[in-house]
Structure formats: structure tokens, C-alpha cells
Scaffold this active site. Sequence first.
Site, PDB file in Angstrom:
ATOM      1  N   ARG A 252     122.641  95.509 196.166  1.00  0.00           N
ATOM      2  CA  ARG A 252     123.858  95.814 195.402  1.00  0.00           C
ATOM      3  C   ARG A 252     123.504  96.457 194.073  1.00  0.00           C
ATOM      4  NH1 ARG A 252     127.937  94.297 191.771  1.00  0.00           N
ATOM      5  NH2 ARG A 252     130.044  94.597 192.622  1.00  0.00           N
ATOM      6  N   CYS A 253     122.461  95.967 193.409  1.00  0.00           N
ATOM      7  CA  CYS A 253     122.033  96.550 192.137  1.00  0.00           C
ATOM      8  C   CYS A 253     121.644  98.009 192.281  1.00  0.00           C
ATOM      9  CB  CYS A 253     120.846  95.773 191.564  1.00  0.00           C
ATOM     10  SG  CYS A 253     121.185  94.069 191.114  1.00  0.00           S
ATOM     11  N   MET A 254     121.064  98.362 193.443  1.00  0.00           N
ATOM     12  CA  MET A 254     120.539  99.713 193.649  1.00  0.00           C
ATOM     13  C   MET A 254     121.581 100.706 194.129  1.00  0.00           C
ATOM     14  SD  MET A 254     116.791  99.164 195.335  1.00  0.00           S
ATOM     15  CE  MET A 254     117.459  98.545 196.889  1.00  0.00           C
TER      16      MET A 254
END
Length: 410
Positions: free
Chosen positions: A399-401
Site C-alpha cells: 500500500r505504501c508503494m
Amino acid sequence: MKRHPLNITSEIGTLKTVLLQRPGGEIEYLIPDYLEKLLFDDIPYLPAIQKEHDFFADALKQRGVEVVYLDELAAAAVKDQQIRLEFIEDIVKESCAGNGTAHFQMRDYLEDLSPERLIRQVMNGMLKTAVEGKIQRSLYDRLDETYPFCLDPMPNLYFTRDPAAVIGNGISINKMNRAARQRESLFMHYIMKYHPRFSSSHVPVWYNRDRVHSLEGGDMLVLSKEVVAIGISDRTSRKAIEEIAQSLFSRNRAVQKVVAIEIPKTRAFMHLDTVFTMVDKDKFTIHPAILGPEGKMDIYMIEPENDSGLKVTRRDNLLDVLKEVLQVKDLVLIPCGGGDPIAAAREQWNDGSNTLAIAPGVVVTYDRNYMSNETLRSYGLEVIEVLSSELARGRGGPRCMSMPLYREDL
């Protein structure tokens, strides 16, 4: 009729378009003396991290997701010479604050680069030795002989989630909390303003990077058309949440509630999405350590009041709040590491709760979090595992990426 370029009305609607950034030369400028300043705990191996990132991108493409890249969009946004000069002035001003000599010299050097080389150079950073003779050394440089950079690298760029976040058909271009990341949102400012894919749609900006209070995309979850959850974290302030809530209520009539959720302010719990993500209409992942005794937490329900005020109601039970705002009778919180305290702590460090939903009940996760992944499968979810040995060194998961630009409505 032309489709609007942005549409995010949930965390789990079928993902159609996502923004990524492949790690590049900026990773090679990570050295032990400056890891803390650049917000890394370790140094990834560039060929391996690129291979893993390509595997991640390919996994999304195989599911029909259009993948667009930050550097390519940014280069296209500054193709016009005048816009490029404006970008250079902005990036140099933020990179060389308080050093007028370096400002003018760096600007002159960057003006000679093509749009593609300019964007890559700014992202990669520059060593003083690389421009020796091209940029005259200033008095400031002579007083700081040990510092190697005349332009700091941006190794956190592959975490595209944080500098901006799409809500509905608009965007929040965020004020990043840490100095090492504050320039990152400048790319999204120029993309939205000047890239033809977005500029013709006059995309509304719910929050701008010139605000005083910090707000980061990893803390922002669009639970439905009507509800946005935002973490009160180490990187996102209460005041910023109030300000974006006010902006959404006054300019995006669909949003009726902002749920502010306080989480521990530690490195392991950096953003809300490192401890809590939505994976299906009635299922969330969660790291049990964020729950207090009897599952209690500090939660604030923010709603519009009259024409310009905010009504804030304190709550303490996350499960009850989620059932209320999503209008479901039953809801499951799936524990990281299967709830085992050792596995949960270990896999949380490698973003076991940081899942990217690409459709209801279909999630992308790191392969290394095998206990969390098996737990998700036991709840009926389809889990797509991606390589993660080097990617995880940056302390961010799938999700961060990823920065979703367009999801189908539920």
C-alpha cells in the site's frame, strides 16, 4: 464522454490506474552516515530492489491495472521550457534554502538538462564531486566539507502513497512531516497543474503542500464515498485533519464524516496504513498492539456543523465505529501474524498489515509475511504475494508503494 482521471471512493473498489515509482539512482546515495536523515534503517541493493519492484508492477498489470510512473509523468509535465524553469526555481529554492550562491549556481546547472534528465537528476540528488567545475563552490560548502551532497537524494520516492492522496475526484497534495521528504509532493503539484492527462480536468485540491500542518497519505483511508479515515500519527497532525475535513465538507459534498484514529507515534507504527487496512467490504487487517485494554482507542468522529463549523465526537471502540460508518452489522478485524504476539511484532516490522486491495477480497502483500498471509487466506481472501527482501528495507509495504488514481465505484 472522457473519463475523469481521478476517482477513489473506497479502499477496495477494482483498481484501474495506479501511480508507482521504480527505485533508481537515489538508492545508491544511501550511506551509513546519513541513513537516519534520509529515513532509512538499511541500504537496499539496487538491482535486487528494482527486480522486486518490477515484479510488483507486473503483478498489478497481470490483473488489468494500468501502471503509470511518477518520473515519466513529471517529465511530461515540465516539457514546456517556461514550466520547466518554474519547476527548477521551486526545487532549488526548497533544496538550497538560506544559501543564495548555491541557489543561483544550481539553477544554472539544471536549466541545461532535458525534462527527463532534469527529473531524474532532482530525484537522484547530486554529489558535490559530480559537479566540480560546473558549480563554483560557495563559502557555505567550504564550511561543511564533510557533507557530500549539493542536492539531497530522494530515496523514499518509491513510497508514492504519502506525498499525495486521491479522495473522490480530487486530490490532497500533502505537507510532508520530515525534511527529507518535503520536496516529494512538488512533483504531484506540477503533474496535476501541467500534465495534459490531469490539467484539463481542473482537479480540485483538498489540501495543499504549502500548509503549515503535516499530513501524509499513508494516514489517509477512503472507506466509502461518505467517509474518510485519517490517522493521528507521528507524521499527521490533528490540526491538519481538521483543516482537510473542513475543506472536504465545504467542497466535496459527498464526504460527510472524517474519522480521526490515534495510533502510537513510533517508527514501527509510522502511518495508519502500517497497522490498519481495508481488505473487503466487511474485513480489515489490524496490528493488535494499537488496541488498548478491551479494544479501546482514541477515535474522533468529525462531521460538518452549520455552514462552516465542525462537530467532533469522541469514541473509543474501533469495531463499533467502523460498523456504524460502513453501515454493516458484522465486521472482522484480521490480526497481523495471526494474533501471535511474536509473529505479529516481527511481521508488522515488515508491513504485515500494509495490504493493497485491488478488488474486494483481493489483496497484494509481501511474501515474507507468511503467517499474516495465511491468516488472510483463512478468512477467504485471495492473496497475491510479491517479492520483498529489499523493498522491505524502506519500512513500507504494497500500500505504501502505490498511489491509486482510479478505482471503480463499489
